[in-house]
Design a protein around this motif. Structure first.
Motif, PDB file in Angstrom:
ATOM      1  N   PHE A  76       0.894  -1.080   0.061  1.00  0.00           N
ATOM      2  CA  PHE A  76      -0.276   0.191  -0.028  1.00  0.00           C
ATOM      3  C   PHE A  76       0.915   1.245   0.255  1.00  0.00           C
ATOM      4  N   TRP A  77       0.310   2.083  -0.728  1.00  0.00           N
ATOM      5  CA  TRP A  77       1.241   3.577  -0.663  1.00  0.00           C
ATOM      6  C   TRP A  77      -0.021   4.627  -0.180  1.00  0.00           C
ATOM      7  N   VAL A  78       0.142   5.130   0.819  1.00  0.00           N
ATOM      8  CA  VAL A  78      -0.847   6.080   1.601  1.00  0.00           C
ATOM      9  C   VAL A  78      -0.207   7.398   1.619  1.00  0.00           C
ATOM     10  N   PRO A  79      -0.732   8.408   1.108  1.00  0.00           N
ATOM     11  CA  PRO A  79      -0.369   9.654   1.085  1.00  0.00           C
ATOM     12  C   PRO A  79      -0.676  10.540   2.253  1.00  0.00           C
ATOM     13  N   PHE A  80       0.260  11.340   2.836  1.00  0.00           N
ATOM     14  CA  PHE A  80      -0.242  12.261   3.775  1.00  0.00           C
ATOM     15  C   PHE A  80       1.295  13.101   3.950  1.00  0.00           C
ATOM     16  N   PHE A  81       0.942  14.230   5.084  1.00  0.00           N
ATOM     17  CA  PHE A  81       1.897  15.147   5.079  1.00  0.00           C
ATOM     18  C   PHE A  81       2.505  14.586   6.597  1.00  0.00           C
ATOM     19  N   ASP A  82       3.830  14.557   6.603  1.00  0.00           N
ATOM     20  CA  ASP A  82       4.406  14.312   7.957  1.00  0.00           C
ATOM     21  C   ASP A  82       4.620  15.334   8.699  1.00  0.00           C
ATOM     22  N   LYS A  83       5.100  15.412  10.079  1.00  0.00           N
ATOM     23  CA  LYS A  83       5.125  16.324  10.923  1.00  0.00           C
ATOM     24  C   LYS A  83       5.826  17.664  10.429  1.00  0.00           C
ATOM     25  N   SER A  84       6.608  17.516   9.413  1.00  0.00           N
ATOM     26  CA  SER A  84       7.167  18.976   9.049  1.00  0.00           C
ATOM     27  C   SER A  84       6.476  19.343   7.759  1.00  0.00           C
ATOM     28  N   GLN A  85       5.079  18.905   7.627  1.00  0.00           N
ATOM     29  CA  GLN A  85       4.248  19.395   6.462  1.00  0.00           C
ATOM     30  C   GLN A  85       4.746  18.978   4.919  1.00  0.00           C
ATOM     31  N   VAL A  86       5.668  18.115   5.117  1.00  0.00           N
ATOM     32  CA  VAL A  86       6.169  17.569   3.469  1.00  0.00           C
ATOM     33  C   VAL A  86       5.258  16.585   3.107  1.00  0.00           C
ATOM     34  N   PRO A  87       4.893  16.724   1.770  1.00  0.00           N
ATOM     35  CA  PRO A  87       4.195  15.555   1.060  1.00  0.00           C
ATOM     36  C   PRO A  87       4.929  14.096   1.368  1.00  0.00           C
ATOM     37  N   SER A  88       4.592  13.529   1.655  1.00  0.00           N
ATOM     38  CA  SER A  88       5.039  11.998   2.145  1.00  0.00           C
ATOM     39  C   SER A  88       4.159  10.727   1.535  1.00  0.00           C
ATOM     40  N   TYR A  89       4.727   9.618   1.810  1.00  0.00           N
ATOM     41  CA  TYR A  89       3.826   8.510   1.447  1.00  0.00           C
ATOM     42  C   TYR A  89       4.339   7.547   2.489  1.00  0.00           C
ATOM     43  N   SER A  90       3.264   6.873   3.142  1.00  0.00           N
ATOM     44  CA  SER A  90       3.518   5.678   4.039  1.00  0.00           C
ATOM     45  C   SER A  90       3.494   4.467   3.089  1.00  0.00           C
ATOM     46  N   ILE A  91       4.397   3.722   3.153  1.00  0.00           N
ATOM     47  CA  ILE A  91       4.488   2.321   2.225  1.00  0.00           C
ATOM     48  C   ILE A  91       4.233   1.256   3.086  1.00  0.00           C
ATOM     49  N   VAL A  92       3.254   0.513   3.243  1.00  0.00           N
ATOM     50  CA  VAL A  92       3.227  -0.683   3.993  1.00  0.00           C
ATOM     51  C   VAL A  92       3.316  -1.875   3.292  1.00  0.00           C
ATOM     52  N   PHE A  93       4.191  -2.802   3.882  1.00  0.00           N
ATOM     53  CA  PHE A  93       4.167  -4.117   3.199  1.00  0.00           C
ATOM     54  C   PHE A  93       3.557  -5.187   4.178  1.00  0.00           C
ATOM     55  N   GLU A  94       2.746  -6.025   3.459  1.00  0.00           N
ATOM     56  CA  GLU A  94       2.106  -7.228   4.187  1.00  0.00           C
ATOM     57  C   GLU A  94       2.593  -8.545   3.498  1.00  0.00           C
ATOM     58  N   ALA A  95       3.697  -9.177   3.918  1.00  0.00           N
ATOM     59  CA  ALA A  95       4.379 -10.172   3.315  1.00  0.00           C
ATOM     60  C   ALA A  95       3.925 -11.348   3.792  1.00  0.00           C
ATOM     61  N   LYS A  96       3.684 -12.389   3.048  1.00  0.00           N
ATOM     62  CA  LYS A  96       3.386 -13.675   3.527  1.00  0.00           C
ATOM     63  C   LYS A  96       4.813 -14.283   3.781  1.00  0.00           C
ATOM     64  N   SER A  97       4.881 -14.992   5.045  1.00  0.00           N
ATOM     65  CA  SER A  97       5.984 -15.384   5.648  1.00  0.00           C
ATOM     66  C   SER A  97       6.822 -16.523   4.497  1.00  0.00           C
ATOM     67  N   GLY A  98       8.201 -15.987   4.470  1.00  0.00           N
ATOM     68  CA  GLY A  98       9.073 -16.808   3.598  1.00  0.00           C
ATOM     69  C   GLY A  98       8.905 -16.500   2.193  1.00  0.00           C
ATOM     70  N   GLY A  99       8.150 -15.659   1.833  1.00  0.00           N
ATOM     71  CA  GLY A  99       8.067 -15.433   0.365  1.00  0.00           C
ATOM     72  C   GLY A  99       9.021 -14.251   0.094  1.00  0.00           C
ATOM     73  N   PRO A 100       8.809 -13.789  -1.294  1.00  0.00           N
ATOM     74  CA  PRO A 100       9.850 -12.862  -1.710  1.00  0.00           C
ATOM     75  C   PRO A 100       9.615 -11.606  -1.260  1.00  0.00           C
ATOM     76  N   MET A 101       8.638 -11.045  -0.581  1.00  0.00           N
ATOM     77  CA  MET A 101       8.418  -9.802   0.027  1.00  0.00           C
ATOM     78  C   MET A 101       8.959  -9.943   1.481  1.00  0.00           C
ATOM     79  N   ASP A 102       9.024 -10.949   1.877  1.00  0.00           N
ATOM     80  CA  ASP A 102       9.414 -11.111   3.302  1.00  0.00           C
ATOM     81  C   ASP A 102      10.681 -10.657   3.519  1.00  0.00           C
ATOM     82  N   ARG A 103      11.265  -9.505   3.775  1.00  0.00           N
ATOM     83  CA  ARG A 103      12.480  -9.393   3.796  1.00  0.00           C
ATOM     84  C   ARG A 103      12.599  -8.280   4.963  1.00  0.00           C
ATOM     85  N   PHE A 104      11.789  -8.043   5.544  1.00  0.00           N
ATOM     86  CA  PHE A 104      11.868  -6.889   6.808  1.00  0.00           C
ATOM     87  C   PHE A 104      11.979  -7.310   8.076  1.00  0.00           C
TER      88      PHE A 104
END
Length: 176
Positions: free
Chosen positions: A74-102
């Protein structure tokens, strides 16, 4: 015991505390209605600035990528505390798969950003151009973890015996 002052009130007490200690203390897990005993995804989130906008839209969209055997992004837009346009990028990885690197593998925000860029480059290359120059918006703007989806009993009891009602994530935590 910190909640005892609530016991003196005659109003209905509703608790919306997410997955915090108060939830675990007051609201018992409903084993009959909780399907899972273990986490179903390994989660990571970074909040970054200096992302390249998508040229096909005139605003900062929420983006969602679903890769069935791998996980979700997910990419979710918002302004961080310094009012800079930002994205919160959320990864929901299935265990042991190629996205599971965090979870258990990154130890700093910078590592989380670099890992996120690698995951996006490898799994959703059409979005890599948008994140390749991204930087962490704040030293604390990242996290990793996992939790089990849980249904809790909707009524809990304060030490005084007064009933309280669960609301939102206090009652049911979803993943994803």
């Amino acid at each position: 015991d910190d909640l005892d002052p609530l016991a003196e009130s005659h109003a209905l007490v509703v608790i919306a505390a997410g997955k915090g200690d108060i939830t675990y203390q007051l609201f018992e897990r409903d084993a009959e209605r909780s399907v899972y005993d273990e986490p179903q995804r390994n989660l990571a989130m970074i909040t970054v600035m200096n992302t390249k906008p998508w040229s096909d839209v005139a605003f900062r969209p929420i983006r969602f990528t679903f890769i069935a055997p791998v996980g979700e992004l997910f990419w979710v837009p918002f302004f961080d505390k310094s009012q800079v346009p930002s994205y919160s990028i959320v990864f929901e990885a299935k265990s042991g798969g190629p996205m599971d690197r965090f979870v258990g593998q990154v130890e700093s925000g910078q590592e989380a950003v670099e890992t996120a860029k690698d995951v996006i480059r490898d799994l959703v290359p059409w979005d890599y151009e948008h994140v390749k120059d991204a930087t962490l918006s704040d030293d604390l703007a990242w996290l990793t973890g996992k939790f089990s989806p849980t249904v809790r009993k909707p009524i809990g009891r304060l030490p005084s015996g007064k009933a309280v009602m669960a609301l939102g994530d206090t009652a049911i935590t979803f993943d994803p």
